[in-house]
Motif scaffolding. Structure first.
Motif, PDB file in Angstrom:
ATOM      1  N   PRO A 151       0.834  -1.205   0.000  1.00  0.00           N
ATOM      2  CA  PRO A 151       0.000   0.000   0.000  1.00  0.00           C
ATOM      3  C   PRO A 151       0.867   1.253   0.000  1.00  0.00           C
ATOM      4  O   PRO A 151       2.078   1.203   0.222  1.00  0.00           O
ATOM      5  N   ARG A 152       0.237   2.407  -0.224  1.00  0.00           N
ATOM      6  CA  ARG A 152       1.014   3.634  -0.427  1.00  0.00           C
ATOM      7  C   ARG A 152       1.876   4.000   0.776  1.00  0.00           C
ATOM      8  O   ARG A 152       3.055   4.301   0.628  1.00  0.00           O
ATOM      9  N   ILE A 153       1.283   3.987   1.962  1.00  0.00           N
ATOM     10  CA  ILE A 153       2.051   4.436   3.124  1.00  0.00           C
ATOM     11  C   ILE A 153       3.230   3.510   3.412  1.00  0.00           C
ATOM     12  O   ILE A 153       4.376   3.976   3.520  1.00  0.00           O
ATOM     13  N   PRO A 154       3.037   2.188   3.562  1.00  0.00           N
ATOM     14  CA  PRO A 154       4.222   1.348   3.800  1.00  0.00           C
ATOM     15  C   PRO A 154       5.221   1.369   2.651  1.00  0.00           C
ATOM     16  O   PRO A 154       6.427   1.243   2.877  1.00  0.00           O
TER      17      PRO A 154
ATOM     18  N   ALA B 114       3.540  -6.756  14.697  1.00  0.00           N
ATOM     19  CA  ALA B 114       4.083  -7.670  13.697  1.00  0.00           C
ATOM     20  C   ALA B 114       4.132  -7.002  12.328  1.00  0.00           C
ATOM     21  O   ALA B 114       5.104  -7.155  11.580  1.00  0.00           O
ATOM     22  N   LEU B 115       3.089  -6.241  11.985  1.00  0.00           N
ATOM     23  CA  LEU B 115       3.059  -5.549  10.698  1.00  0.00           C
ATOM     24  C   LEU B 115       4.134  -4.468  10.626  1.00  0.00           C
ATOM     25  O   LEU B 115       4.904  -4.398   9.669  1.00  0.00           O
ATOM     26  N   ALA B 116       4.187  -3.601  11.645  1.00  0.00           N
ATOM     27  CA  ALA B 116       5.133  -2.487  11.621  1.00  0.00           C
ATOM     28  C   ALA B 116       6.576  -2.984  11.634  1.00  0.00           C
ATOM     29  O   ALA B 116       7.423  -2.512  10.873  1.00  0.00           O
ATOM     30  N   GLY B 117       6.869  -3.964  12.494  1.00  0.00           N
ATOM     31  CA  GLY B 117       8.232  -4.467  12.568  1.00  0.00           C
ATOM     32  C   GLY B 117       8.648  -5.243  11.336  1.00  0.00           C
ATOM     33  O   GLY B 117       9.788  -5.162  10.897  1.00  0.00           O
ATOM     34  N   GLY B 118       7.703  -6.014  10.749  1.00  0.00           N
ATOM     35  CA  GLY B 118       8.050  -6.830   9.606  1.00  0.00           C
ATOM     36  C   GLY B 118       8.131  -6.068   8.302  1.00  0.00           C
ATOM     37  O   GLY B 118       8.915  -6.417   7.421  1.00  0.00           O
ATOM     38  N   VAL B 119       7.317  -5.010   8.155  1.00  0.00           N
ATOM     39  CA  VAL B 119       7.290  -4.259   6.894  1.00  0.00           C
ATOM     40  C   VAL B 119       8.316  -3.132   6.902  1.00  0.00           C
ATOM     41  O   VAL B 119       9.084  -2.955   5.953  1.00  0.00           O
TER      42      VAL B 119
END
Length: 501
Positions: A71-74, A238-243
């Motif tokens: 997605p745009r932000i990540p 998990a999302l923030a750390g992994g991406v």
């Protein structure tokens, strides 16, 4: 420095505004100053938006789907990380955070640019989702936006947004499980893969002891567990750390605080309101007006009380009595210097009594008045006269301890403790103290008890005996809020241990 891309329409301008705020928040974490943060943000934003436009204008696959992308932000946040890596290679690393520079030159950073099957599981799972589903998951879980606002932004029905988000979470879990099975792993990890899937599906399922021990030492399987476990509140971490990678959890905390400030989250009655809500504005006006009225009444009562005070004689007599009775709060004489603040590493958590601490009411220096605890320490600090030494100060330790933070999410963490003993043991008891109010919830390979900040781990029946020079180890899960600094004051059977460097 490149200029920001020009929005092509009103909708894109609104999205650019939202993305720029996120990019600048992460760029500020990655740099050593506001000027460098703005420069890094502009370069990464321009590069990332060119990539977004190229992907949207590119050809579609034969099935009618465009190539998978974030997605745009990540996507823009990964552009910040990529731009920071380019700075490091070009000799501009002095503008970056020192910890980020260490990370960029480590094997952890190489995972994000290495073979696709070796990349973090959350990154691969998010890319595998449809674009709209990935946007919904990221905005709701990481950016911490209310579902009503996310639904309006993505053109969804607000009434069914919650149900759709739950479906997207399940899809993300399925993608992560499939990617985990596709990941090259050793035989031990392969044997635990399906058991890990079964345990993380149910909220009340307990992990077997052997699986818990494996998760305490295997980073790859611990990451998979965080992605597969939808309950417990660990999915955003998990999302923030992994991406994002480096600084992912710090970025997550910043976005949550920004959402609370911007949208009024966390205050009663404001869950669905916005700053432009007229009813909310009227309520604020009423509260302010009522507060002024109450303040006026209090001032009037105080003034009336002063006029009714007995004079007790002449004006001089009243002045003398007032000087004798008043507290020395505004003493015009020279004030004592503030006590020097101790560094955080020596602080003791409240509730853990230490030897040599001054008793309340006793003077700290000759000639100082006792007062009402005037010179007692506030809770959470330690006295300079403490007799207890930190583990590093032990000259000839009989044991050494290694504390390893295996995994961490916004409200919990997993850790492992390994103690090397110089003497043979028939049984053992390891104790330590936490600084920030952490609470141990589950422990394996030992039984646990906690009294305030002091935690004690006692040997299980099967691992009591340890040979001289041997190791004993155990792991645990615990909760934290605010800060999660490492524990201190480790002891083995009552004797101080030194920390392994």
């Amino acid at each position: 420095m490149p200029d920001l891309p020009t929005p092509q329409d009103a909708t894109e301008a609104a999205l650019f505004s939202e993305c720029w705020d996120a990019v600048l928040a992460y760029a500020d974490l990655c740099t050593s100053g506001s000027t460098a943060a703005a420069q890094l943000g502009r370069e990464a934003f321009a590069h990332g938006m060119r990539e977004v436009r190229a992907a949207e204008a590119g050809p579609v696959r034969g099935t009618g789907r465009r190539p998978a992308r974030l997605p745009r932000i990540p996507l823009l946040l990964t552009a910040v990380r990529t731009t920071a890596a380019a700075w490091e290679e070009e000799g501009q690393g002095h503008k970056l955070d020192p910890d980020l520079r260490l990370w960029l030159n480590s094997d952890k950073a190489a995972r994000y640019t290495g073979p696709p099957l070796q990349r973090p599981l959350a990154l691969r799972g998010l890319r595998d989702l449809q674009q709209a589903d990935a946007e919904l998951l990221w905005l709701a879980e990481v950016e911490a936006l209310p579902l009503s606002l996310v639904a309006r932004r993505l053109g969804l029905d607000p009434a069914s947004a919650g149900e759709e988000l739950q479906q997207v979470r399940t899809l993300f879990r399925d993608r992560c499980h499939r990617n985990h099975l596709d990941t090259p792993m050793d035989a031990q990890c392969r044997s635990y893969a399906r058991l890990l899937d079964a345990v993380t599906r149910a909220a009340d399922a307990d992990a077997p002891g052997d699986l818990s021990r494996h998760l305490a030492t295997c980073v790859q399987c611990a990451e998979a567990a965080a992605c597969l476990r939808l309950h417990g509140g660990g999915l955003p971490g998990a999302l923030a750390g992994g991406v994002i990678g480096w600084g992912g959890l710090a970025y997550l905390e910043r976005r949550r605080r920004a959402a609370e400030v911007r949208l009024g989250a966390g205050r009663p009655g404001s869950a669905g309101g916005t700053a432009d809500d007229p009813e909310a504005g009227a309520q604020k006006t009423r509260v302010a007006r009522n507060g002024l009225l109450v303040a006026a009444v209090l001032v009037s009562v105080l003034a009336l009380g002063v006029t009714l005070l007995p004079s007790g004689g002449s004006g001089d007599g009243f002045e003398a009595r007032g000087d004798a009775d008043r507290q020395p709060v505004a003493d015009p004489g020279p004030s004592l210097p503030d006590a020097p603040s101790l560094p955080p590493a020596t602080s003791k958590p409240a509730g853990h009594a230490s030897e040599g601490t001054k008793e309340p009411g006793k003077t700290g220096k000759p000639g100082e008045s006792g007062g009402e605890n005037r010179h007692t320490e506030p809770q959470g600090t330690s006295s300079p006269t403490e007799d207890r030494t930190e583990p590093e100060e032990s000259k000839d330790p009989s044991c050494r301890v290694e504390y390893d933070l295996v995994n961490q999410w916004p409200d919990g963490f997993q850790a492992a403790v390994t103690v090397t003993t110089a003497e043979p043991l028939d049984s053992w008891r390891v104790s330590w103290s936490f600084r920030d109010g952490q609470q141990v919830g589950q422990m394996w390979d030992a039984s646990v008890s906690q009294d305030g900040s002091r935690v004690t781990a006692t040997a299980a029946d099967y691992n009591k005996s340890v040979a001289a020079g041997g190791d004993l180890s155990f792991g645990f899960l615990a909760s934290w809020r605010g800060r999660n600094t490492p524990p201190y004051d480790f002891e083995l059977n009552g004797r101080a241990c030194a920390k392994s460097s």
